[in-house]
Design a protein around this motif. Sequence first.
Motif, PDB file in Angstrom:
ATOM      1  N   GLY A  22      72.442  -0.966   9.803  1.00 17.61           N
ATOM      2  CA  GLY A  22      71.643   0.655  10.260  1.00 17.61           C
ATOM      3  C   GLY A  22      70.769   0.783   9.683  1.00 17.61           C
ATOM      4  N   THR A  23      71.814   1.180   7.656  1.00 17.51           N
ATOM      5  CA  THR A  23      70.786   1.707   6.798  1.00 17.51           C
ATOM      6  C   THR A  23      69.775   1.411   6.771  1.00 17.51           C
ATOM      7  OG1 THR A  23      72.535   1.094   5.431  1.00 17.51           O
ATOM      8  CG2 THR A  23      70.942   1.398   4.460  1.00 17.51           C
ATOM      9  N   PHE A  24      68.810   0.419   7.299  1.00 15.74           N
ATOM     10  CA  PHE A  24      67.066   0.073   7.517  1.00 15.74           C
ATOM     11  C   PHE A  24      67.193   0.775   9.289  1.00 15.74           C
ATOM     12  CE2 PHE A  24      66.836  -1.588   3.387  1.00 15.74           C
ATOM     13  CZ  PHE A  24      66.571  -0.383   2.797  1.00 15.74           C
ATOM     14  N   SER A  25      66.976   1.566  10.034  1.00 19.43           N
ATOM     15  CA  SER A  25      66.789   1.367  10.997  1.00 19.43           C
ATOM     16  C   SER A  25      65.660   0.997  11.986  1.00 19.43           C
ATOM     17  CB  SER A  25      66.817   2.896  11.817  1.00 19.43           C
ATOM     18  OG  SER A  25      67.782   3.214  11.598  1.00 19.43           O
ATOM     19  N   ALA A  26      65.594   0.686  13.285  1.00 22.08           N
ATOM     20  CA  ALA A  26      64.335   0.128  13.849  1.00 22.08           C
ATOM     21  C   ALA A  26      63.026   0.721  13.882  1.00 22.08           C
ATOM     22  CB  ALA A  26      64.429  -0.563  15.613  1.00 22.08           C
ATOM     23  N   GLY A  27      62.388   0.387  13.116  1.00 22.69           N
ATOM     24  CA  GLY A  27      60.397   2.022  13.468  1.00 22.69           C
ATOM     25  C   GLY A  27      60.707   1.838  11.946  1.00 22.69           C
ATOM     26  N   ASP A  28      61.529   1.948  10.942  1.00 24.39           N
ATOM     27  CA  ASP A  28      61.662   2.232   9.881  1.00 24.39           C
ATOM     28  C   ASP A  28      60.504   1.996   8.768  1.00 24.39           C
ATOM     29  OD1 ASP A  28      63.868   4.516   9.878  1.00 24.39           O
ATOM     30  OD2 ASP A  28      64.827   3.142   8.695  1.00 24.39           O
ATOM     31  N   LEU A  29      59.457   1.941   7.515  1.00 25.86           N
ATOM     32  CA  LEU A  29      58.809   1.706   7.214  1.00 25.86           C
ATOM     33  C   LEU A  29      59.202   2.034   5.964  1.00 25.86           C
ATOM     34  CD1 LEU A  29      55.211   3.679   8.521  1.00 25.86           C
ATOM     35  CD2 LEU A  29      56.184   1.639   9.468  1.00 25.86           C
ATOM     36  N   LEU A  30      59.036   0.583   5.128  1.00 27.45           N
ATOM     37  CA  LEU A  30      59.989   0.295   3.854  1.00 27.45           C
ATOM     38  C   LEU A  30      58.769  -0.470   2.584  1.00 27.45           C
ATOM     39  CD1 LEU A  30      62.334  -2.599   4.539  1.00 27.45           C
ATOM     40  CD2 LEU A  30      62.230  -0.164   4.972  1.00 27.45           C
ATOM     41  N   SER A  31      58.645  -0.125   2.041  1.00 30.91           N
ATOM     42  CA  SER A  31      57.469   0.018   0.892  1.00 30.91           C
ATOM     43  C   SER A  31      58.101  -1.153  -0.351  1.00 30.91           C
ATOM     44  CB  SER A  31      57.630   1.157  -0.115  1.00 30.91           C
ATOM     45  OG  SER A  31      57.104   1.074  -1.691  1.00 30.91           O
ATOM     46  N   GLU A  32      57.370  -2.252  -0.789  1.00 33.06           N
ATOM     47  CA  GLU A  32      57.642  -3.324  -1.775  1.00 33.06           C
ATOM     48  C   GLU A  32      58.121  -2.673  -2.977  1.00 33.06           C
ATOM     49  OE1 GLU A  32      55.092  -6.655  -1.518  1.00 33.06           O
ATOM     50  OE2 GLU A  32      54.913  -6.869  -0.223  1.00 33.06           O
ATOM     51  N   ARG A  33      57.318  -1.377  -3.691  1.00 32.00           N
ATOM     52  CA  ARG A  33      58.248  -0.810  -4.836  1.00 32.00           C
ATOM     53  C   ARG A  33      58.941  -0.166  -4.740  1.00 32.00           C
ATOM     54  NH1 ARG A  33      57.621   4.127  -6.537  1.00 32.00           N
ATOM     55  NH2 ARG A  33      56.455   4.627  -4.355  1.00 32.00           N
ATOM     56  N   VAL A  34      59.282   0.411  -3.795  1.00 31.56           N
ATOM     57  CA  VAL A  34      60.449   0.917  -3.733  1.00 31.56           C
ATOM     58  C   VAL A  34      61.998  -0.282  -3.527  1.00 31.56           C
ATOM     59  CG1 VAL A  34      62.318   2.302  -2.007  1.00 31.56           C
ATOM     60  CG2 VAL A  34      60.004   3.200  -2.411  1.00 31.56           C
ATOM     61  N   LEU A  35      61.234  -1.307  -2.811  1.00 27.97           N
ATOM     62  CA  LEU A  35      62.403  -1.743  -2.333  1.00 27.97           C
ATOM     63  C   LEU A  35      63.212  -3.222  -3.785  1.00 27.97           C
ATOM     64  CD1 LEU A  35      61.565  -3.912   0.938  1.00 27.97           C
ATOM     65  CD2 LEU A  35      63.807  -2.185   0.526  1.00 27.97           C
ATOM     66  N   ALA A  36      62.136  -3.030  -4.468  1.00 25.20           N
ATOM     67  CA  ALA A  36      62.445  -3.937  -5.683  1.00 25.20           C
ATOM     68  C   ALA A  36      62.685  -3.285  -6.768  1.00 25.20           C
ATOM     69  CB  ALA A  36      60.514  -4.275  -5.826  1.00 25.20           C
ATOM     70  N   GLU A  37      62.127  -1.582  -6.821  1.00 24.79           N
ATOM     71  CA  GLU A  37      63.293  -0.986  -7.859  1.00 24.79           C
ATOM     72  C   GLU A  37      64.503  -0.591  -7.580  1.00 24.79           C
ATOM     73  OE1 GLU A  37      60.551   2.972  -7.199  1.00 24.79           O
ATOM     74  OE2 GLU A  37      58.955   2.286  -8.494  1.00 24.79           O
ATOM     75  N   GLU A  38      64.459  -0.702  -6.332  1.00 24.64           N
ATOM     76  CA  GLU A  38      66.257  -0.535  -5.671  1.00 24.64           C
ATOM     77  C   GLU A  38      67.022  -1.396  -6.421  1.00 24.64           C
ATOM     78  OE1 GLU A  38      65.605   1.000  -1.560  1.00 24.64           O
ATOM     79  OE2 GLU A  38      65.688   3.089  -1.872  1.00 24.64           O
ATOM     80  N   SER A  39      66.064  -2.889  -5.820  1.00 23.88           N
ATOM     81  CA  SER A  39      67.054  -4.324  -6.005  1.00 23.88           C
ATOM     82  C   SER A  39      67.043  -4.911  -7.223  1.00 23.88           C
ATOM     83  CB  SER A  39      66.225  -5.168  -5.311  1.00 23.88           C
ATOM     84  OG  SER A  39      66.157  -4.975  -3.935  1.00 23.88           O
ATOM     85  N   GLY A  40      66.077  -4.019  -8.236  1.00 20.57           N
ATOM     86  CA  GLY A  40      66.175  -4.047  -9.471  1.00 20.57           C
ATOM     87  C   GLY A  40      65.508  -5.658 -10.133  1.00 20.57           C
ATOM     88  N   ILE A  41      64.302  -5.772  -9.303  1.00 21.70           N
ATOM     89  CA  ILE A  41      63.917  -7.206  -9.106  1.00 21.70           C
ATOM     90  C   ILE A  41      62.872  -7.124  -9.154  1.00 21.70           C
ATOM     91  CG2 ILE A  41      65.985  -8.594  -8.183  1.00 21.70           C
ATOM     92  CD1 ILE A  41      64.365  -8.927  -6.034  1.00 21.70           C
ATOM     93  N   SER A  42      61.836  -8.227  -9.751  1.00 22.89           N
ATOM     94  CA  SER A  42      60.295  -7.975  -9.675  1.00 22.89           C
ATOM     95  C   SER A  42      59.015  -8.468  -8.178  1.00 22.89           C
ATOM     96  CB  SER A  42      59.623  -8.462 -10.551  1.00 22.89           C
ATOM     97  OG  SER A  42      59.735 -10.676  -9.969  1.00 22.89           O
ATOM     98  N   ARG A  43      58.495  -8.233  -7.132  1.00 24.16           N
ATOM     99  CA  ARG A  43      57.700  -9.005  -6.500  1.00 24.16           C
ATOM    100  C   ARG A  43      57.616  -9.945  -6.124  1.00 24.16           C
ATOM    101  NH1 ARG A  43      53.895  -4.256  -5.132  1.00 24.16           N
ATOM    102  NH2 ARG A  43      54.492  -2.436  -5.918  1.00 24.16           N
TER     103      ARG A  43
END
Length: 212
Positions: A22-43
């Motif tokens: 539930g950290t990401f809920s249904a309908g939440d919009l996610l950014s590849e850039r933000v996910l990459a930064e949070e994961s510490g990995i490249s695209r």
Amino acid sequence: MTDRETLSQQAYKTIRQHILDGTFSAGDLLSERVLAEESGISRTPLRSAISRLENEGMLARLANGTLMVHRITVEQLLEIVQIRRLLEAAAAGKAAAFPLTPALRRSRDVMRAYAGGRHAVFDQFWLDDEDFHLAVAEASGLHLLPSLLKDMRSMARLCTITRTHDRFEEQALEHLAVIDAIEAGDVAGAAAAMERHFDSARTRFLAWLAHP
């Protein structure tokens, strides 16, 4: 496994867990850039993880390229229930042709505790419920079924009405009826008990929907 595959696998597991808890809920919009930064990995490894989650139906990509946590409607949830009813009733019947497995014996002990009034948060029961259903699938000898069930359960988890309760005696008693029939070698009885379990699940979902 290459470093890139390792990073992709880690990103897949992290994002998937965020969706399921539930950290990401249904309908939440996610950014590849933000996910990459949070994961510490490249695209590149991130996109491999995202593609896997899209294939599993957990993420959807909008026309503008934005990622969205997939919404599972009540209609889709009931469709999953119907499909699982057919598959798992057949599995329970097949499992009854074999001796009761250690996994089902362990599940019976857990379900007896719930039937006796054990209280637990939804997330804990979800795990115990999964152990039961996977144990039946594995006992049936239908080797593809466990992975199919995991995928369908992951999709069902994205429907919010699956999270609206914290009492599990009724479900536990239904599970116990299936296990007892399997132990007795009652092929028809085990299949029928599993069918009743899913019929009751459908009724519960509709009742929760009617009384938010």
